[in-house]
Write an enzyme that holds these catalytic residues in place. Sequence first.
Site, short mmCIF file in Angstrom:
data_model
loop_
_atom_site.label_atom_id
_atom_site.label_comp_id
_atom_site.label_asym_id
_atom_site.label_seq_id
_atom_site.Cartn_x
_atom_site.Cartn_y
_atom_site.Cartn_z
N HIS A 1 -5.46 -6.15 5.23
CA HIS A 1 -6.60 -5.32 4.83
C HIS A 1 -6.25 -4.27 3.78
O HIS A 1 -7.13 -3.63 3.22
CB HIS A 1 -7.18 -4.61 6.07
CG HIS A 1 -7.92 -5.54 6.99
ND1 HIS A 1 -9.29 -5.62 7.02
CD2 HIS A 1 -7.49 -6.45 7.90
CE1 HIS A 1 -9.67 -6.52 7.92
NE2 HIS A 1 -8.59 -7.04 8.47
N ASP B 1 -6.38 1.95 -2.51
CA ASP B 1 -7.14 1.51 -1.34
C ASP B 1 -7.30 0.00 -1.39
O ASP B 1 -7.56 -0.56 -2.46
CB ASP B 1 -8.53 2.17 -1.35
CG ASP B 1 -9.03 2.48 0.06
OD1 ASP B 1 -8.72 1.70 0.98
OD2 ASP B 1 -9.72 3.49 0.23
#
Length: 466
Positions: free
Chosen positions: A156, A364
């Site tokens: 992720h 991110d």
Amino acid sequence: MARLVVVSNRVASPKERAAKAGGLAVALREALSKRGGLWFGWSGETEVGAPPEPKIFRSGRITYGLLTLDPEDQRAHYAGYANGTLWPLCHYRLGLLAFRRADWEGYRRVNEHFARALLPLLKPDDIIWVHDYHFIPLAAELRKLGFEGRVGYFHHIPWPATAVFLSLPSHAALVRDLSHYDLVGLQTENDVRALLTYISSESRGWLAPGGVVNLRERTFRVAAYPIGIDAEAFVQDAKDAVGSDEMKRLRASLAGKALAVGVDRLDYSKGLPNKFAAFGELLKNWPEHRSKVTMMQIAPLSRGEVAEYRALRRELEELAGSINGEYAEFDWVPLRYLNRPFQRATLAAIYRTARIGVVTPLRDGMNLVAKEYVAAQNPRDPGVLMLSRFAGAVDEMTGALIVNPYDVEGMGEALHTALVMPLEERRERWRTNMKNVETNTIHHWCERFIAELSSSQEALPDPLTA
Ligand code: ADP
């Protein structure tokens, strides 16, 4: 249809309502219910010398398996190697990287415990989907125990560039671990390129078209699966909650001032000090916005057991205090800083009220807040998404005002640009972003990964002959 088995560190309990559980948990629960499935993870509890027997229970068509860990193993695994080593590494923060052999051993031990506890629950034709950096060695441990079925992994968070990844003392072992999966999913094409570059240049793997890799006699595939949100639910929540009493209070408190909103876990990857400083730059260099704009940063506390997170919290309290001390008026507090979680519907309504969504992480994997902000907008009068070029979401959110979070003055200027942006431009940018949010939903993401993992053992081309 083969049974789905999901492994993740945290398991959303069957009682957790959709409003709290988050998009990923809801989508996984749906996929598991549809096929019948097993969700396996950490129980959230520790017990000295914890036994390897998981607690098993059923709810509807889903079986849950929860493993309790020994406290020292759990610390080495979670606060140690996963969040003290891999998290800073994958977010390019080598200065914060701590590597201890004992943590690395604890991390592997926990993965071994998980494999041993999971194996007796598996059927040969199950599809196993492992989530995130807490469990990279899980497939290798399952293979050691003789499991040959389909196992996929989704990462992720970002996959770092090779020069950064090489700083990790255990880099070679970790990529060997990855080779035991049939499918390795990453968030973006950039992440895929980074991993494939490492495999071909550092671990002498062979690459074939389509992300197929041969490494130490194992063939697997690496591909990008950018995660999405439940767009429909967000649109609905935003519309429903915008007229609530809570939102009336928010609007009354703003008294016509524009709102810039940030929603991030209190994490050093999110670039919060730079975001606060950028707001300070806006107020310094464009005094016409003073008393006309309020920034609200919602930042629930996270990982308080890791020292860097405690230090960040103090830094932000000081920064917020100094901006407010410098610019506040008796009837205007420039920066509202809140450290608590909110219900999804409340967040959606706050996004809809905000003229700017300020999403400026230093790094991110994807950043779902960016997509949520877009989904929550009023199409007739949408706000502006200001987005870091280092968030995975930037590949899809091409209508955003894209900024470099290291350029604090540039971000101050972008805040000004967003505040004065004409309606027509806002609408056009929003439409571009919304098209992507609506097409690539969390459901689509889930189905695509499961479909490709399902067929992953059916004849991958051999990179040596392809
Ligand atoms: P990360 O996974 O690193 O935290 P993302 O932006 O990808 O970052 O996802 C964060 C998720 O957490 C989003 O779905 C967001 O709505 C949710 N979230 C963040 N802050 C809060 C909060 N204060 N209350 C409730 N949910 C929050």
